[in-house]
Design a protein around this motif. Structure first.
Motif, mmCIF file in Angstrom:
data_model
loop_
_atom_site.group_PDB
_atom_site.id
_atom_site.type_symbol
_atom_site.label_atom_id
_atom_site.label_comp_id
_atom_site.label_asym_id
_atom_site.label_seq_id
_atom_site.Cartn_x
_atom_site.Cartn_y
_atom_site.Cartn_z
ATOM 1 N N ALA A 88 0.846 -1.199 0.000
ATOM 2 C CA ALA A 88 0.000 0.000 0.000
ATOM 3 C C ALA A 88 0.884 1.252 0.000
ATOM 4 N N ALA A 89 1.940 1.251 0.818
ATOM 5 C CA ALA A 89 2.843 2.411 0.864
ATOM 6 C C ALA A 89 3.489 2.638 -0.511
ATOM 7 N N LEU A 90 3.826 1.544 -1.188
ATOM 8 C CA LEU A 90 4.402 1.683 -2.532
ATOM 9 C C LEU A 90 3.361 2.202 -3.519
ATOM 10 N N ASN A 91 2.175 1.616 -3.488
ATOM 11 C CA ASN A 91 1.171 1.960 -4.504
ATOM 12 C C ASN A 91 0.609 3.365 -4.333
ATOM 13 N N LEU A 92 0.601 3.862 -3.097
ATOM 14 C CA LEU A 92 0.154 5.252 -2.884
ATOM 15 C C LEU A 92 1.313 6.225 -3.087
ATOM 16 N N LYS A 93 2.517 5.653 -3.363
ATOM 17 C CA LYS A 93 3.729 6.419 -3.686
ATOM 18 C C LYS A 93 4.338 7.094 -2.460
ATOM 19 N N LEU A 94 4.042 6.541 -1.283
ATOM 20 C CA LEU A 94 4.717 7.029 -0.073
ATOM 21 C C LEU A 94 6.150 6.537 -0.076
ATOM 22 N N LEU A 95 6.384 5.420 -0.736
ATOM 23 C CA LEU A 95 7.735 4.872 -0.880
ATOM 24 C C LEU A 95 8.073 4.799 -2.354
ATOM 25 N N ASN A 96 9.368 4.922 -2.644
ATOM 26 C CA ASN A 96 9.824 4.764 -4.009
ATOM 27 C C ASN A 96 10.446 3.370 -4.143
ATOM 28 N N PRO A 97 10.108 2.639 -5.206
ATOM 29 C CA PRO A 97 10.648 1.282 -5.330
ATOM 30 C C PRO A 97 12.181 1.243 -5.379
ATOM 31 N N ARG A 98 12.779 2.340 -5.859
ATOM 32 C CA ARG A 98 14.256 2.350 -5.923
ATOM 33 C C ARG A 98 14.856 2.287 -4.518
ATOM 34 N N GLU A 99 14.242 3.023 -3.572
ATOM 35 C CA GLU A 99 14.806 3.013 -2.210
ATOM 36 C C GLU A 99 14.543 1.670 -1.537
ATOM 37 N N VAL A 100 13.433 1.030 -1.913
ATOM 38 C CA VAL A 100 13.117 -0.277 -1.328
ATOM 39 C C VAL A 100 14.099 -1.330 -1.850
ATOM 40 N N VAL A 101 14.322 -1.332 -3.147
ATOM 41 C CA VAL A 101 15.245 -2.291 -3.759
ATOM 42 C C VAL A 101 16.679 -2.031 -3.268
ATOM 43 N N ALA A 102 17.054 -0.754 -3.176
ATOM 44 C CA ALA A 102 18.413 -0.424 -2.726
ATOM 45 C C ALA A 102 18.625 -0.899 -1.286
ATOM 46 N N ALA A 103 17.610 -0.753 -0.439
ATOM 47 C CA ALA A 103 17.745 -1.190 0.958
ATOM 48 C C ALA A 103 17.902 -2.710 1.026
ATOM 49 N N ALA A 104 17.181 -3.423 0.181
ATOM 50 C CA ALA A 104 17.283 -4.888 0.176
ATOM 51 C C ALA A 104 18.655 -5.328 -0.342
ATOM 52 N N GLU A 105 19.121 -4.668 -1.392
ATOM 53 C CA GLU A 105 20.432 -5.017 -1.955
ATOM 54 C C GLU A 105 21.533 -4.770 -0.922
ATOM 55 N N ALA A 106 21.410 -3.657 -0.201
ATOM 56 C CA ALA A 106 22.406 -3.330 0.827
ATOM 57 C C ALA A 106 22.380 -4.384 1.935
ATOM 58 N N ALA A 107 21.185 -4.903 2.250
ATOM 59 C CA ALA A 107 21.084 -5.925 3.303
ATOM 60 C C ALA A 107 21.864 -7.175 2.907
ATOM 61 N N HIS A 108 21.891 -7.492 1.624
ATOM 62 C CA HIS A 108 22.690 -8.635 1.174
ATOM 63 C C HIS A 108 24.180 -8.325 1.271
ATOM 64 N N ARG A 109 24.551 -7.142 0.772
ATOM 65 C CA ARG A 109 25.966 -6.723 0.805
ATOM 66 C C ARG A 109 26.496 -6.711 2.235
ATOM 67 N N ASP A 110 25.657 -6.260 3.171
ATOM 68 C CA ASP A 110 26.103 -6.124 4.565
ATOM 69 C C ASP A 110 25.942 -7.411 5.365
ATOM 70 N N GLY A 111 25.506 -8.467 4.717
ATOM 71 C CA GLY A 111 25.375 -9.754 5.411
ATOM 72 C C GLY A 111 24.166 -9.832 6.335
ATOM 73 N N VAL A 112 23.213 -8.934 6.177
ATOM 74 C CA VAL A 112 22.012 -8.953 7.030
ATOM 75 C C VAL A 112 21.033 -10.020 6.558
ATOM 76 N N ALA A 113 20.973 -10.230 5.227
ATOM 77 C CA ALA A 113 19.991 -11.185 4.681
ATOM 78 C C ALA A 113 20.638 -12.020 3.577
ATOM 79 N N PRO A 114 20.249 -13.303 3.466
ATOM 80 C CA PRO A 114 20.858 -14.157 2.443
ATOM 81 C C PRO A 114 20.382 -13.788 1.035
ATOM 82 N N LEU A 115 21.190 -14.138 0.055
ATOM 83 C CA LEU A 115 20.899 -13.774 -1.333
ATOM 84 C C LEU A 115 19.529 -14.291 -1.787
ATOM 85 N N ALA A 116 19.184 -15.538 -1.404
ATOM 86 C CA ALA A 116 17.909 -16.110 -1.890
ATOM 87 C C ALA A 116 16.726 -15.245 -1.446
#
Ligand code: FAD
Ligand code: SF4
Length: 516
Positions: free
Chosen positions: A274-302
């Motif tokens: 809902a936050a994405l679809n109402l444009k409260l969030l930008n998908p680029r910042e969401v994807v970037a945060a997830a990618e960073a979580a992988h780089r920083d070892g917070v979350a596994p690649l899968a």
């Protein structure tokens, strides 16, 4: 007052201060236009959570515009008097006399038509700007689609990964593979989910409280409840939700992406749609945060790949399908399904445990995860043979994240196979045993997923075999369905007859309804 240069139209799902409509905005000569109209809550029978989500987020955005010093003409919804979107815009054009209209491209075909017609009728220039919220434009998607016989998401997604250099090592996917689906299909097992973090919820502030009271009063007969309304309705709250998800849920998101658990609507999902679809969030910042979580070892690649695929892949792909196929897409009904939607979809009064759970949480929170939408509520209407437009109206009405560009392809294409295979390579059909594998619902259900016919037969299982029989000729031509169709030969004529009889009883409403 100085003459008004541009009236900037902002719709309820365009709540972004950086949207293209604001490029060149000059507060001394331009003003923003927003309107709450009843029509947007009644053209489908919108649920209370969905209406509240939009009203509250719009009212908070009005405050953000005020803080940003952007003049605003805002029409509030009233209990009695209300006109439609076009009539309200027209009245304000006459009153404010802008020299032109500006907006970011709307998400809905119907709304685009309506605004274009209003501008034309008033001989006003309408500047519709690209919606740069998305990674790719509709033109990019059309170029991808050109000359292709089928439009599978996977190929589009890989193009997106390469073009935007997301999870890539030069031209190769990080980890050496594009897809980790095989690692991402676990159920919770007997023990159930272990210590799932509490969901990030936001108790209503005065603005939301007022919206809740209004909706409870004005839309009293609409489906759903508001006692538990706690969605992020501002950008600040949406960012808090994003960061909590990345930290607490993303690590296990992938593994349990397809799992369900009774009375736990949240599990490891992000609840960010809902936050994405109402444009409260930008998908680029969401994807970037997830990618960073992988780089920083917070979350596994899968997990990270599974999550990014939903946003960079599915979300952008369904938008491309919507805008390249509308308006005809809305009319598609490849399986000639004509049954009515069971009335209990609007109140959850069924004795099927899996459906009751999915419907109850949908009506309570305006939320269900993807597997509940695809493989419980959607699977049932597909196999029952419900008219796709009725199914579409329901999905568009009940979820807080429901906007047509994303809901329609998911419903008509993915879930109901109404586009004849443009999106899905086969109809997603399954017996109750699939649900039994992914959740413990069957244990507490009066039906048995292993039985096709008889009083205790699980309606999903009956309707699965009935679906195969009804569409045998068409399905036999699909190589991905060949095995399932072949299994029909292993059933005796007497059993087939019993299945047909039981399916008729289900369609007649003699099975599935709770009389509590
Ligand atoms: C019949 C049907 C109707 C649907 N209607 C909607 C709808 O109206 N609005 C909507 O946003 N999603 C819809 N979806 C897609 C999906 O079910 C929801 O996006 C998801 O369940 C939202 O929960 P979440 O934010 O916790 O998602 P997560 O599971 O955490 O996924 C992350 C994000 O990926 C995106 N996403 C995931 N799957 C899809 C998908 N299939 N299509 C597009 N984006 C996706 C969403 O933005 C979501 O927030 C529908 C799916 C089906 C099968
Ligand atoms: S037995 Fe059938 S209806 Fe009951 S919970 Fe299992 S799948 Fe759902």
């Amino acid at each position: 007052m100085a003459e008004l240069r541009y009236l900037i139209i902002v719709l309820g799902d365009q709540l972004d201060l950086d949207a293209s409509a604001f490029d060149g905005f000059d507060a001394s000569v331009d003003a923003v236009w927003m309107a709450e109209v009843v029509e947007e809550s009644t053209h489908v029978w919108s649920s209370k959570p969905r209406i509240t989500m939009f009203l509250s987020a719009m009212r908070h955005f009005a405050l953000a515009l005020e803080d940003a010093g952007r003049p605003l003409h805002y029409t509030r919804m009233h209990a009695s008097h209300n006109v439609g979107l076009a009539a309200q815009l027209e009245a304000d054009i006459v009153r404010l006399k802008p020299a032109g209209l500006v907006m970011t491209a709307p998400g809905d075909w119907r709304v685009l038509r309506l605004i274009k017609d209003t501008a034309e009728a008033n001989a006003l220039a309408l500047d519709i700007r690209e919606d740069r919220h998305f990674f790719s434009s509709v033109r990019d998607f059309a170029a991808h689609a050109k000359g292709r016989k089928s439009l599978r998401m996977e190929y589009f997604y890989r193009e997106q990964r390469k073009r935007h250099q997301i999870l890539m090592d030069d031209d190769q996917p990080v980890g050496g593979q594009w897809n980790f689906d095989a690692d991402n299909r676990e159920s919770f097992g007997k023990a159930g989910p272990d210590a799932v973090p509490a969901p990030k919820r936001f108790g209503p502030d005065s603005v939301t409280r007022e919206a809740i009271d209004f909706v409870n009063d004005r839309f009293a007969d609409h489906p759903g409840r508001l006692e538990d309304f706690a969605w992020p309705v501002t950008r600040t709250q949406a960012l808090e939700s994003l960061h909590a998800f990345i930290r607490e849920r993303l690590p296990l998101f992938g593994r349990f992406q397809d799992a369900m658990w009774p009375d736990d609507p949240w599990l490891y999902h992000s609840h960010l749609s809902a936050a994405l679809n109402l444009k409260l969030l930008n998908p680029r910042e969401v994807v970037a945060a997830a990618e960073a979580a992988h780089r920083d070892g917070v979350a596994p690649l899968a997990s990270v790949e599974g999550f990014i695929r939903q946003i960079l892949g599915w979300r952008e792909y369904v938008r491309g399908i919507y805008w390249t196929q509308m308006p005809g897409y809305l009319e598609r009904n490849a399986l000639d399904a004509q049954h009515d939607l069971p009335a209990w979809y609007w109140n959850g009064a069924t004795d099927m445990a899996c459906l009751r759970d999915a419907l109850t949480q949908t009506l309570t929170h305006g939320y269900a995860n993807h597997i509940q939408r695809l493989m419980v509520t959607g699977l049932y209407t597909l196999m029952l043979g419900v008219q796709p437009k009725q199914v579409h109206d329901w999905y568009l009405a009940v979820y807080v994240d429901a906007v047509e560009w994303v809901e329609l392809p998911n419903t008509l294409g993915m879930s109901q196979y109404a586009d004849g295979g443009m999106m899905a390579s086969k109809p997603y059909i399954a017996t109750g045993k699939y649900i039994q594998r992914m959740s413990p619902h069957c244990k507490s259900c009066r039906y048995d997923p292993a039985q096709k016919s008889g009083d205790r037969a699980c309606p999903f299982t009956t309707l699965y075999w009935d679906f195969l029989m009804r569409h045998e000729a068409m399905l036999a031509k699909n190589p991905r369905m060949a095995l399932q169709v072949k299994n029909l030969a292993r059933i005796s004529d007497a059993e087939k007859h019993a299945v047909i009889e039981r399916a008729a009883a289900i369609r007649a409403g003699e099975v599935g309804l709770t009389h509590e």
